[in-house]
Scaffold this motif. Structure first.
Motif, PDB file in Angstrom:
ATOM      1  N   SER A   1       0.826  -1.211   0.000  1.00  0.00           N
ATOM      2  CA  SER A   1       0.000   0.000   0.000  1.00  0.00           C
ATOM      3  C   SER A   1       0.860   1.261   0.000  1.00  0.00           C
ATOM      4  O   SER A   1       0.552   2.221  -0.712  1.00  0.00           O
ATOM      5  CB  SER A   1      -0.964   0.002   1.188  1.00  0.00           C
ATOM      6  OG  SER A   1      -0.253   0.072   2.392  1.00  0.00           O
TER       7      SER A   1
ATOM      8  N   THR B   1      -2.518  -1.764  -4.912  1.00  0.00           N
ATOM      9  CA  THR B   1      -2.126  -2.481  -3.698  1.00  0.00           C
ATOM     10  C   THR B   1      -2.448  -3.961  -3.809  1.00  0.00           C
ATOM     11  O   THR B   1      -1.610  -4.815  -3.503  1.00  0.00           O
ATOM     12  CB  THR B   1      -2.831  -1.882  -2.467  1.00  0.00           C
ATOM     13  OG1 THR B   1      -2.443  -0.518  -2.330  1.00  0.00           O
ATOM     14  CG2 THR B   1      -2.479  -2.640  -1.204  1.00  0.00           C
TER      15      THR B   1
ATOM     16  N   SER C   1       2.216   1.618  -3.455  1.00  0.00           N
ATOM     17  CA  SER C   1       1.145   1.962  -4.385  1.00  0.00           C
ATOM     18  C   SER C   1       0.781   3.438  -4.307  1.00  0.00           C
ATOM     19  O   SER C   1       0.521   4.071  -5.338  1.00  0.00           O
ATOM     20  CB  SER C   1      -0.094   1.113  -4.110  1.00  0.00           C
ATOM     21  OG  SER C   1       0.177  -0.228  -4.383  1.00  0.00           O
TER      22      SER C   1
END
Length: 65
Positions: free
Chosen positions: A24, A51, A27
């Protein structure tokens, strides 16, 4: 770390949590950079899709046998 037979040691839930967290964070940076370059749009949907994609690719690459 791995054991003598090549299997990873440790709790798989910890590995999955770290995978999701790091995927995450990466991303967010990647989608933001794509937005700055004018290639994509920075939305939470795009971050979530990136993600999931990165987490699945990492899981498959690390845990394949």
């Amino acid at each position: 770390m791995a054991t003598d037979d090549g299997t990873p040691s440790g709790d798989i839930r910890v590995l999955l949590a770290l995978d999701l967290l790091l995927s995450s964070l990466f991303s967010v940076g990647a989608v933001y950079a794509l937005d700055l370059a004018g290639i994509g749009e920075y939305t939470w949907e795009n971050v979530a899709l990136a993600t999931v994609f990165l987490a699945v690719v990492t899981y498959v690459a690390v845990l394949r046998e």
